[in-house]
Design a protein around this motif. Structure first.
Motif, PDB file in Angstrom:
ATOM      1  N   LEU A   1      93.862  23.892  45.928  1.00 45.08           N
ATOM      2  CA  LEU A   1      94.671  24.753  46.794  1.00 45.08           C
ATOM      3  C   LEU A   1      95.739  23.957  47.522  1.00 45.08           C
ATOM      4  O   LEU A   1      96.882  24.406  47.643  1.00 45.08           O
ATOM      5  CB  LEU A   1      93.781  25.481  47.798  1.00 45.08           C
ATOM      6  N   ASP A   2      95.404  22.761  48.008  1.00 45.07           N
ATOM      7  CA  ASP A   2      96.404  21.934  48.696  1.00 45.07           C
ATOM      8  C   ASP A   2      97.570  21.602  47.771  1.00 45.07           C
ATOM      9  O   ASP A   2      98.731  21.600  48.198  1.00 45.07           O
ATOM     10  CB  ASP A   2      95.762  20.649  49.210  1.00 45.07           C
ATOM     11  N   ALA A   3      97.267  21.309  46.508  1.00 43.03           N
ATOM     12  CA  ALA A   3      98.333  21.007  45.551  1.00 43.03           C
ATOM     13  C   ALA A   3      99.229  22.228  45.349  1.00 43.03           C
ATOM     14  O   ALA A   3     100.462  22.114  45.279  1.00 43.03           O
ATOM     15  CB  ALA A   3      97.734  20.557  44.216  1.00 43.03           C
ATOM     16  N   MET A   4      98.622  23.422  45.253  1.00 37.82           N
ATOM     17  CA  MET A   4      99.419  24.630  45.080  1.00 37.82           C
ATOM     18  C   MET A   4     100.272  24.913  46.313  1.00 37.82           C
ATOM     19  O   MET A   4     101.447  25.291  46.203  1.00 37.82           O
ATOM     20  CB  MET A   4      98.512  25.826  44.805  1.00 37.82           C
ATOM     21  N   LEU A   5      99.696  24.731  47.492  1.00 39.97           N
ATOM     22  CA  LEU A   5     100.456  24.978  48.718  1.00 39.97           C
ATOM     23  C   LEU A   5     101.644  24.034  48.828  1.00 39.97           C
ATOM     24  O   LEU A   5     102.739  24.437  49.244  1.00 39.97           O
ATOM     25  CB  LEU A   5      99.542  24.841  49.939  1.00 39.97           C
TER      26      LEU A   5
ATOM     27  N   VAL B   1     106.036  11.269  48.318  1.00 42.04           N
ATOM     28  CA  VAL B   1     105.015  10.397  47.726  1.00 42.04           C
ATOM     29  C   VAL B   1     103.636  11.033  47.854  1.00 42.04           C
ATOM     30  O   VAL B   1     102.834  11.034  46.906  1.00 42.04           O
ATOM     31  CB  VAL B   1     105.038   9.010  48.406  1.00 42.04           C
ATOM     32  N   GLU B   2     103.341  11.585  49.024  1.00 42.27           N
ATOM     33  CA  GLU B   2     102.063  12.272  49.218  1.00 42.27           C
ATOM     34  C   GLU B   2     101.965  13.520  48.346  1.00 42.27           C
ATOM     35  O   GLU B   2     100.884  13.885  47.859  1.00 42.27           O
ATOM     36  CB  GLU B   2     101.892  12.630  50.690  1.00 42.27           C
ATOM     37  N   GLY B   3     103.102  14.175  48.119  1.00 40.35           N
ATOM     38  CA  GLY B   3     103.120  15.324  47.228  1.00 40.35           C
ATOM     39  C   GLY B   3     102.775  14.940  45.801  1.00 40.35           C
ATOM     40  O   GLY B   3     102.042  15.663  45.113  1.00 40.35           O
TER      41      GLY B   3
ATOM     42  N   LYS C   1      98.676  14.718  41.234  1.00 35.66           N
ATOM     43  CA  LYS C   1      97.655  13.948  40.501  1.00 35.66           C
ATOM     44  C   LYS C   1      96.263  14.517  40.778  1.00 35.66           C
ATOM     45  O   LYS C   1      95.405  14.588  39.893  1.00 35.66           O
ATOM     46  CB  LYS C   1      97.709  12.475  40.934  1.00 35.66           C
ATOM     47  N   GLN C   2      96.049  14.917  42.008  1.00 38.99           N
ATOM     48  CA  GLN C   2      94.780  15.530  42.417  1.00 38.99           C
ATOM     49  C   GLN C   2      94.541  16.823  41.642  1.00 38.99           C
ATOM     50  O   GLN C   2      93.421  17.094  41.190  1.00 38.99           O
ATOM     51  CB  GLN C   2      94.860  15.796  43.920  1.00 38.99           C
ATOM     52  N   ALA C   3      95.592  17.613  41.477  1.00 36.46           N
ATOM     53  CA  ALA C   3      95.473  18.859  40.709  1.00 36.46           C
ATOM     54  C   ALA C   3      95.127  18.568  39.253  1.00 36.46           C
ATOM     55  O   ALA C   3      94.289  19.261  38.654  1.00 36.46           O
ATOM     56  CB  ALA C   3      96.775  19.659  40.799  1.00 36.46           C
ATOM     57  N   GLU C   4      95.748  17.558  38.670  1.00 38.56           N
ATOM     58  CA  GLU C   4      95.456  17.196  37.277  1.00 38.56           C
ATOM     59  C   GLU C   4      93.994  16.793  37.114  1.00 38.56           C
ATOM     60  O   GLU C   4      93.344  17.161  36.125  1.00 38.56           O
ATOM     61  CB  GLU C   4      96.376  16.059  36.832  1.00 38.56           C
TER      62      GLU C   4
ATOM     63  N   ALA D   1     100.793  21.004  33.763  1.00 37.50           N
ATOM     64  CA  ALA D   1      99.534  20.249  33.746  1.00 37.50           C
ATOM     65  C   ALA D   1      98.382  21.125  33.261  1.00 37.50           C
ATOM     66  O   ALA D   1      97.511  20.665  32.508  1.00 37.50           O
ATOM     67  CB  ALA D   1      99.241  19.707  35.141  1.00 37.50           C
ATOM     68  N   LEU D   2      98.355  22.395  33.666  1.00 37.21           N
ATOM     69  CA  LEU D   2      97.268  23.290  33.276  1.00 37.21           C
ATOM     70  C   LEU D   2      97.278  23.579  31.784  1.00 37.21           C
ATOM     71  O   LEU D   2      96.222  23.685  31.147  1.00 37.21           O
ATOM     72  CB  LEU D   2      97.371  24.594  34.076  1.00 37.21           C
TER      73      LEU D   2
END
Length: 309
Positions: free
Chosen positions: A110-114, A162-164, A169-172, A221-222
């Motif tokens: 969810l954080d990656a999507m937001l 950079v944090e984005g 990467k977290q989403a992947e 990525a999905l």
């Protein structure tokens, strides 16, 4: 309360309007839709568009058994207690896996999507902001996009680029873990659906269907995990139905052709983008202040308006 409690034969779910061929465009709302459909629970869907229901633009609201239930957790707890428990047959180990994967989806994914929706400027102004403007009635649609965006950015801690990238990467990694868990099964725990399938569909379907400008990082990525795309397509076609909604459906099946390219927009420097953003914010703020001034000074006299009781 904005919702009148009444005796009814089936629950009434208040949610954001249908979009892109999905019942709604927000994962918290969509997972409730999926839970109701997968559990075979009859319900009436009531798209929320009025300013009086402003709070439900953030979380689903359901009227059931003469109660008003707010938020997906409260709604699913009520459904389980009423005998619509998708997880009744799960073992203790499966329940532990369900908790772990659901937590991963609703935090890391969810954080990656937001970030992708609210911090990537082209995504926000071309896709996300118009969604909320179209979903809400005047004058709520003047302030709602700004309110939601501000809350999201505060939740994420105003991440840098950079944090984005770390969030992408977290989403992947989340996609890879979900793909391994699903394998060749139709559902995450075999042949029958669980609440994990509802949660996963609520997020993955939006990542797949949202027509973000290229390169559309989450969809790209999905699509590297065909079994997850098949999972979304299977639940969507079997259980969700198709609804045009406030924006039309996109070609979001796993075999969808590549999107046609569009002419590149003029390149703008970060300083130019910031200037344009400040101008947009100023115009929106001016509109809100004008309406507020008119109301306070009674130029718009609400007392004289004809109201049908």
């Amino acid at each position: 309360s904005d919702f009148r409690i009444r005796a009814m034969t089936k629950p009434r779910l208040h949610s954001l309007p249908p979009t892109w061929g999905l019942p709604t465009f927000h994962p918290d709302f969509l997972k409730v839709h999926a839970y109701l459909k997968l559990s075979g629970t009859p319900f009436e869907n009531v798209p929320t568009t009025t300013a009086s229901a402003m709070s439900s633009f953030e979380q689903p609201v359901m009227e059931a058994d003469e109660k008003v239930l707010t938020g997906s957790d409260e709604i699913t707890q009520h459904l389980r207690a009423a005998g619509h428990d998708l997880d009744a047959q799960l073992s203790q180990q499966q329940r532990a896996d369900l908790f772990a994967f659901s937590s991963m989806i609703e935090r890391q994914l969810l954080d990656a999507m937001l970030y992708d929706w609210y911090l990537v400027e082209d995504n926000y102004f071309q896709i996300v902001r118009p969604l909320y403007v179209a979903a809400a009635s005047f004058p709520a649609n003047l302030v709602l996009p700004w309110q939601v965006s501000r809350r999201v950015k505060a939740r994420l801690g105003y991440p840098s680029t950079v944090e984005g990238e770390a969030l992408y990467k977290q989403a992947e990694a989340c996609y890879s873990a979900l793909s391994a868990r699903l394998g060749t099964n139709p559902y995450f725990f075999g042949q029958t659906p669980s609440s994990l399938d509802a949660v996963a569909f609520g997020h993955l379907a939006i990542h797949l269907f949202a027509p973000m400008p290229r390169p559309n990082r989450l969809e790209t990525a999905l699509r590297k995990h065909p079994n997850l795309c098949d999972f979304v397509d299977r639940i969507s076609s079997r259980h969700m139905g198709v609804s045009i909604g406030i924006f039309p459906a996109t070609a979001a099946t796993p075999d969808a052709p590549e999107k046609t390219s569009v002419p590149d927009k003029p390149h703008r420097t970060p300083k130019e983008k910031a200037r344009r953003r400040r101008a947009r914010d100023f115009m929106a703020g001016a509109a809100v202040l004008t309406i507020g001034f008119l109301l306070v000074t009674n130029v718009i006299d609400l007392d004289d308006a004809d109201v049908d009781e």
